[in-house]
Design a protein around this motif. Structure first.
Motif, PDB file in Angstrom:
ATOM      1  N   ASN A 128       0.825  -1.207   0.000  1.00 37.06           N
ATOM      2  CA  ASN A 128       0.000   0.000   0.000  1.00 37.06           C
ATOM      3  C   ASN A 128       0.865   1.265   0.000  1.00 37.06           C
ATOM      4  O   ASN A 128       0.640   2.184  -0.795  1.00 37.06           O
ATOM      5  N   ALA A 129       1.853   1.310   0.871  1.00 41.36           N
ATOM      6  CA  ALA A 129       2.729   2.485   0.948  1.00 41.36           C
ATOM      7  C   ALA A 129       3.518   2.660  -0.344  1.00 41.36           C
ATOM      8  O   ALA A 129       3.746   3.787  -0.794  1.00 41.36           O
ATOM      9  N   HIS A 130       3.910   1.551  -0.960  1.00 40.17           N
ATOM     10  CA  HIS A 130       4.684   1.651  -2.195  1.00 40.17           C
ATOM     11  C   HIS A 130       3.812   2.149  -3.351  1.00 40.17           C
ATOM     12  O   HIS A 130       4.264   2.971  -4.152  1.00 40.17           O
ATOM     13  N   ILE A 131       2.590   1.680  -3.425  1.00 40.06           N
ATOM     14  CA  ILE A 131       1.673   2.178  -4.457  1.00 40.06           C
ATOM     15  C   ILE A 131       1.456   3.676  -4.271  1.00 40.06           C
ATOM     16  O   ILE A 131       1.506   4.448  -5.230  1.00 40.06           O
ATOM     17  N   LEU A 183       2.493   6.565  -7.002  1.00 38.70           N
ATOM     18  CA  LEU A 183       1.497   7.512  -7.499  1.00 38.70           C
ATOM     19  C   LEU A 183       1.896   8.955  -7.192  1.00 38.70           C
ATOM     20  O   LEU A 183       1.752   9.850  -8.035  1.00 38.70           O
ATOM     21  N   ARG A 184       2.419   9.188  -5.993  1.00 34.98           N
ATOM     22  CA  ARG A 184       2.841  10.539  -5.607  1.00 34.98           C
ATOM     23  C   ARG A 184       4.010  11.010  -6.482  1.00 34.98           C
ATOM     24  O   ARG A 184       4.031  12.150  -6.956  1.00 34.98           O
ATOM     25  N   GLU A 185       4.982  10.129  -6.719  1.00 30.61           N
ATOM     26  CA  GLU A 185       6.114  10.473  -7.579  1.00 30.61           C
ATOM     27  C   GLU A 185       5.649  10.807  -8.992  1.00 30.61           C
ATOM     28  O   GLU A 185       6.117  11.780  -9.595  1.00 30.61           O
ATOM     29  N   THR A 186       4.755   9.999  -9.527  1.00 28.89           N
ATOM     30  CA  THR A 186       4.240  10.230 -10.879  1.00 28.89           C
ATOM     31  C   THR A 186       3.463  11.541 -10.950  1.00 28.89           C
ATOM     32  O   THR A 186       3.621  12.319 -11.900  1.00 28.89           O
ATOM     33  N   ALA A 187       2.629  11.811  -9.947  1.00 27.47           N
ATOM     34  CA  ALA A 187       1.868  13.060  -9.909  1.00 27.47           C
ATOM     35  C   ALA A 187       2.798  14.268  -9.808  1.00 27.47           C
ATOM     36  O   ALA A 187       2.569  15.299 -10.452  1.00 27.47           O
ATOM     37  N   LYS A 194       5.985  14.422 -10.907  1.00 26.50           N
ATOM     38  CA  LYS A 194       6.679  14.572 -12.188  1.00 26.50           C
ATOM     39  C   LYS A 194       5.770  15.151 -13.260  1.00 26.50           C
ATOM     40  O   LYS A 194       6.230  15.858 -14.153  1.00 26.50           O
ATOM     41  N   ALA A 195       4.473  14.866 -13.169  1.00 22.50           N
ATOM     42  CA  ALA A 195       3.509  15.389 -14.144  1.00 22.50           C
ATOM     43  C   ALA A 195       3.057  16.805 -13.796  1.00 22.50           C
ATOM     44  O   ALA A 195       2.280  17.407 -14.531  1.00 22.50           O
ATOM     45  N   GLY A 196       3.520  17.335 -12.663  1.00 23.03           N
ATOM     46  CA  GLY A 196       3.136  18.680 -12.248  1.00 23.03           C
ATOM     47  C   GLY A 196       1.701  18.760 -11.753  1.00 23.03           C
ATOM     48  O   GLY A 196       1.094  19.824 -11.775  1.00 23.03           O
ATOM     49  N   ARG A 197       1.168  17.658 -11.304  1.00 22.48           N
ATOM     50  CA  ARG A 197      -0.235  17.621 -10.867  1.00 22.48           C
ATOM     51  C   ARG A 197      -0.396  17.696  -9.359  1.00 22.48           C
ATOM     52  O   ARG A 197      -1.508  17.793  -8.860  1.00 22.48           O
ATOM     53  N   LEU A 198       0.689  17.648  -8.629  1.00 20.84           N
ATOM     54  CA  LEU A 198       0.615  17.658  -7.173  1.00 20.84           C
ATOM     55  C   LEU A 198       1.214  18.956  -6.664  1.00 20.84           C
ATOM     56  O   LEU A 198       2.386  19.258  -6.935  1.00 20.84           O
ATOM     57  N   ARG A 199       0.406  19.722  -5.957  1.00 18.42           N
ATOM     58  CA  ARG A 199       0.909  20.976  -5.395  1.00 18.42           C
ATOM     59  C   ARG A 199       1.943  20.670  -4.323  1.00 18.42           C
ATOM     60  O   ARG A 199       1.860  19.670  -3.627  1.00 18.42           O
ATOM     61  N   LYS A 200       2.908  21.531  -4.166  1.00 19.34           N
ATOM     62  CA  LYS A 200       3.983  21.324  -3.193  1.00 19.34           C
ATOM     63  C   LYS A 200       3.447  21.153  -1.781  1.00 19.34           C
ATOM     64  O   LYS A 200       3.992  20.397  -1.006  1.00 19.34           O
ATOM     65  N   SER A 201       2.368  21.841  -1.422  1.00 19.52           N
ATOM     66  CA  SER A 201       1.796  21.714  -0.074  1.00 19.52           C
ATOM     67  C   SER A 201       1.231  20.322   0.162  1.00 19.52           C
ATOM     68  O   SER A 201       1.101  19.889   1.281  1.00 19.52           O
ATOM     69  N   GLN A 202       0.906  19.601  -0.917  1.00 18.00           N
ATOM     70  CA  GLN A 202       0.391  18.243  -0.794  1.00 18.00           C
ATOM     71  C   GLN A 202       1.511  17.213  -0.761  1.00 18.00           C
ATOM     72  O   GLN A 202       1.301  16.089  -0.385  1.00 18.00           O
TER      73      GLN A 202
END
Length: 56
Positions: free
Chosen positions: A32-35, A39-43, A45-53
């Motif tokens: 679970n933690a690895h998934i 997902l967080r790494e991919t988000a 790299k795609a610029g979809r995750l705000r830095k605060s998240q």
């Protein structure tokens, strides 16, 4: 105060799960933690995750 995590069922191909299980073990994480990590790494790299998240 930590945010509550969203729980939901995830269906995976058994072969993919075995790959993730071994990979997670190699990284000393649960599947679970690895998934979530992948997902967080991919988000990120795609610029979809705000830095605060980003908790990494």
């Amino acid at each position: 105060m930590p945010k509550e995590k969203k729980a939901f069922p995830l269906r995976l191909d058994p072969e993919l799960y075995q790959v993730l299980e071994k990979w997670a073990s190699d990284e000393f994480r649960s599947v679970n933690a690895h998934i979530e990590y992948l997902l967080r790494e991919t988000a990120n790299k795609a610029g979809r995750l705000r830095k605060s998240q980003d908790k990494n």
